[in-house]
Write a protein that holds these residues in place. Structure first.
Motif, short mmCIF file in Angstrom:
data_model
loop_
_atom_site.label_atom_id
_atom_site.label_comp_id
_atom_site.label_asym_id
_atom_site.label_seq_id
_atom_site.Cartn_x
_atom_site.Cartn_y
_atom_site.Cartn_z
N UNK A 143 12.69 -18.43 -39.20
CA UNK A 143 11.63 -18.16 -38.24
C UNK A 143 12.17 -17.76 -36.87
N UNK A 144 13.23 -18.43 -36.44
CA UNK A 144 13.85 -18.08 -35.16
C UNK A 144 14.37 -16.64 -35.20
N UNK A 145 14.95 -16.26 -36.33
CA UNK A 145 15.47 -14.89 -36.44
C UNK A 145 14.34 -13.87 -36.39
N UNK A 146 13.25 -14.14 -37.06
CA UNK A 146 12.11 -13.23 -37.01
C UNK A 146 11.52 -13.12 -35.60
N UNK A 147 11.62 -14.21 -34.86
CA UNK A 147 11.07 -14.23 -33.50
C UNK A 147 12.06 -13.71 -32.45
N UNK A 148 13.25 -13.38 -32.88
CA UNK A 148 14.24 -12.84 -31.95
C UNK A 148 14.84 -13.88 -31.02
N UNK A 149 14.81 -15.15 -31.43
CA UNK A 149 15.35 -16.22 -30.58
C UNK A 149 16.83 -16.43 -30.87
N UNK A 150 17.59 -16.92 -29.90
CA UNK A 150 18.99 -17.26 -30.16
C UNK A 150 19.08 -18.25 -31.30
N UNK A 151 19.93 -17.96 -32.29
CA UNK A 151 19.94 -18.75 -33.51
C UNK A 151 21.36 -18.97 -34.03
N UNK B 140 11.98 -31.11 -59.06
CA UNK B 140 11.91 -31.92 -57.85
C UNK B 140 13.28 -32.44 -57.42
N UNK B 141 14.27 -32.41 -58.30
CA UNK B 141 15.64 -32.66 -57.88
C UNK B 141 16.22 -31.39 -57.25
N UNK B 142 15.92 -30.25 -57.84
CA UNK B 142 16.42 -28.99 -57.28
C UNK B 142 15.96 -28.78 -55.84
N UNK B 143 14.75 -29.20 -55.52
CA UNK B 143 14.22 -29.01 -54.16
C UNK B 143 15.00 -29.79 -53.11
N UNK B 144 15.78 -30.77 -53.55
CA UNK B 144 16.49 -31.63 -52.59
C UNK B 144 17.83 -31.06 -52.15
N UNK B 145 18.24 -29.95 -52.71
CA UNK B 145 19.53 -29.36 -52.34
C UNK B 145 19.47 -28.88 -50.89
N UNK B 146 20.56 -29.12 -50.16
CA UNK B 146 20.56 -28.77 -48.73
C UNK B 146 20.41 -27.27 -48.50
N UNK B 147 20.77 -26.44 -49.48
CA UNK B 147 20.67 -25.00 -49.29
C UNK B 147 19.23 -24.50 -49.28
N UNK B 148 18.29 -25.33 -49.71
CA UNK B 148 16.87 -24.94 -49.69
C UNK B 148 16.05 -25.95 -48.90
N UNK B 149 16.69 -26.63 -47.96
CA UNK B 149 15.98 -27.62 -47.15
C UNK B 149 15.01 -26.93 -46.20
N UNK B 150 14.00 -27.66 -45.70
CA UNK B 150 13.01 -27.05 -44.81
C UNK B 150 13.60 -26.42 -43.55
N UNK B 151 14.75 -26.91 -43.09
CA UNK B 151 15.29 -26.35 -41.85
C UNK B 151 15.76 -24.90 -42.02
N UNK B 152 15.91 -24.45 -43.27
CA UNK B 152 16.21 -23.03 -43.50
C UNK B 152 15.06 -22.18 -42.96
N UNK B 153 13.84 -22.65 -43.15
CA UNK B 153 12.68 -21.90 -42.66
C UNK B 153 12.67 -21.84 -41.13
N UNK B 154 13.13 -22.90 -40.50
CA UNK B 154 13.21 -22.90 -39.04
C UNK B 154 14.19 -21.82 -38.56
N UNK B 155 15.36 -21.77 -39.22
CA UNK B 155 16.35 -20.76 -38.85
C UNK B 155 15.81 -19.36 -39.08
#
Length: 385
Positions: free
Chosen positions: A372-380, A355-370
Motif C-alpha cells: 500500500x505504501x508503494x502504491x501511495x508513493x510513500x517512502x518504503x 490455515x497453517x499456510x496463512x501463517x507464513x511470514x511471507x504472506x503476513x498482513x504487513x506485506x499489504x502495508x508495504x
C-alpha cells in the motif's frame, strides 16, 4: 512435450496418486519415501537448478503450476516441492562443481532455512558451524540441508556494506544434521518441517554460498526478484488446496441429501450460489497471480533490473491468492456440512492445511502495508521484496 509441460503432467499424475494417501502422509509427518522418490525423479527438486548442472532452470510460473497441481492431491507434497526448488536458488552463488556435487543424483534433495541462526567460524579450507533452525520443511528426506549463518573470521563478525552481519547459506550433509522432533502441528504435517541443528560441524568453503562466488549468474532466473519465488510457492500451494476443496465439495453436494429430502444438496439455490462464488473468487485470484509472474518474467529477459512495481504487484497477488483461497476452502468446508469434520474427509485436512499456510511470514498482513505504501508513493523499506 516441452520440459514445462512434462513437469506439470508429472505433477498432476503424482497428485492423483497421493490424494488417497493424505491420512498416511499426515500421520508420517513427512513425505513417504516412494512419493519423495517419484517427486525427485519427476524433476521437481531441480526446477531452479541451472542447466549447467543438469537442472531444468524453468520459469517461476512453471514451478508455481507444479506446486499448485501437487497441492490439489496433497498440500504437503506441493509445499516440499517449493521448498526444494527455492532452496536451490542459493546455488547461484556457488561453483558449478559444488552444485553438481550436491545434486549428484537425479532425485537429490536439498532443503534449507535462510534465517541466519547459525555461526560459521572460519578455519582452514572452510568453516566450523553451530546453529539451530526451525521450519526445516522437507529436511527428513533431504540429502543436503542448508542453514543461514553469520560468518566469523579472526573473532570478528563479517559485515556487509550497510554494516549488518552478512548472511550466507551453508550446506550440510544429512549425516551432519540432528533432526529435532518438533513438528506436531495442526496442518501441513506431512511437510516434515521439523527443527534441526548442527554442532561444530565442518563445511568446506565450496559449500558456503556467496564465499567463492560473489555475483549471481546473469540469467533470467537470477534477474527475477529473489524473494518472489518463495512467496509464490505459498501462493501456488494455496491455490491448489482451494481447487482441491472446491472439487471435493462439489462431489459431496452432488451426492449428499438432507434428511427427509430425495434431492441432493446440489439442487439447493444456496449451494449453487456458493459454488459459483467460489469458482469466481478462485479463478480471479489465480489469474492475477499468474499475470503478475508472467509480467516480471518477461521483464527478466532483459539485462535491466526488474522494476520494483512488478515486485510489488507479485507480492500483492500472492497475498490475494492466499486470502481468496482460504475464503474458498472455508466456504466449501461449511457448505459440505457435517461431512467435513470426519477424518476421512479431505475437506477437514484442506481446512487445516490452508490455515497453517496463512501463517507464513511471507504472506503476513504487513506485506499489504508495504504494498500500500508503494502504491501511495510513500517512502518504503522494500528489503525482502
Amino acid at each position: 512435450m516441452t520440459v514445462e509441460q512434462d513437469l506439470i503432467a508429472h505433477a498432476r499424475r503424482i497428485a492423483a496418486q497421493v490424494a488417497p494417501r493424505g491420512a498416511e502422509i499426515e500421520a508420517a509427518r513427512r513425505i513417504p519415501r516412494d512419493i519423495h522418490k517419484a517427486m525427485g525423479d519427476a524433476g521437481f527438486y531441480r526446477m531452479f537448478v541451472t542447466t549447467d548442472c543438469d537442472g531444468l532452470e524453468v520459469s517461476p510460473r512453471t514451478a508455481a503450476e507444479v506446486y499448485e497441481a501437487l497441492a490439489q492431491g496433497d498440500a504437503a507434497c506441493g509445499w516440499v516441492a517449493f521448498i526444494a526448488a527455492t532452496t536451490t536458488l542459493a546455488f547461484g552463488r556457488m561453483t558449478n562443481a559444488a552444485v553438481c556435487e550436491i545434486m549428484a543424483r537425479p532425485d537429490s534433495l536439498a532443503t534449507g532455512v535462510f534465517a541466519a541462526n547459525g555461526v560459521a567460524t572460519r578455519v582452514e579450507d572452510g568453516f566450523r558451524v553451530t546453529g539451530r533452525w526451525d521450519w526445516g520443511s522437507g529436511s527428513p528426506n533431504a540429502d543436503w540441508i542448508g542453514g543461514g549463518c553469520v560468518l566469523v573470521e579472526d573473532g570478528e563478525t563479517l559485515k556487509n556494506s550497510a554494516g549488518l552481519p552478512r548472511n550466507h547459506m551453508l550446506f550440510f550433509r544429512a549425516d551432519q544434521v540432528k533432526s529435532l522432533d518438533t513438528w506436531h502441528v495442526a496442518g501441513l504435517s506431512g511437510t516434515g518441517s521439523t527443527a534441526f541443528e548442527v554442532d561444530d560441524v565442518f563445511v568446506p568453503e565450496r559449500h558456503a554460498a556467496g564465499v567463492q562466488v560473489k555475483a549471481l549468474p546473469d540469467r533470467p532466473l537470477y534477474r527475477f526478484p529473489s524473494f518472489s519465488p518463495l512467496a509464490q510457492g505459498i501462493g501456488g500451494v494455496a491455490l491448489g488446496i482451494a481447487r482441491g476443496a472446491l472439487d471435493e465439495a462439489t462431489r459431496v453436494v452432488g451426492e449428499k441429501r438432507r434428511g427427509g429430502s430425495s434431492a441432493p444438496l446440489a439442487e439447493r439455490a444456496h449451494t449453487q450460489m456458493e459454488i459459483a462464488r467460489a469458482e469466481a473468487r478462485l479463478r480471479a485470484a489465480r489469474a492475477f497471480f499468474y499475470q503478475t509472474i508472467d509480467a516480471a518474467w518477461d521483464a527478466a529477459q532483459s539485462p535491466e533490473p526488474v522494476p520494483l512495481a512488478l515486485s510489488r504487484d507479485m507480492r500483492l497477488a500472492v497475498n490475494h491468492a492466499v486470502s481468496e483461497s482460504t475464503a474458498v476452502v472455508d466456504a466449501m468446508y461449511t457448505l459440505a456440512g457435517g461431512s467435513s469434520i470426519y477424518a476421512a474427509s479431505p475437506l477437514q485436512r484442506q481446512f487445516r492445511d490452508i490455515h497453517v499456510a496463512t501463517q507464513h511470514f511471507m504472506v503476513s498482513p504487513n506485506i499489504l502495508e508495504t504494498v500500500g505504501r508503494l502504491y501511495l508513493g510513500l517512502p518504503t523499506n522494500t528489503a525482502g521484496f
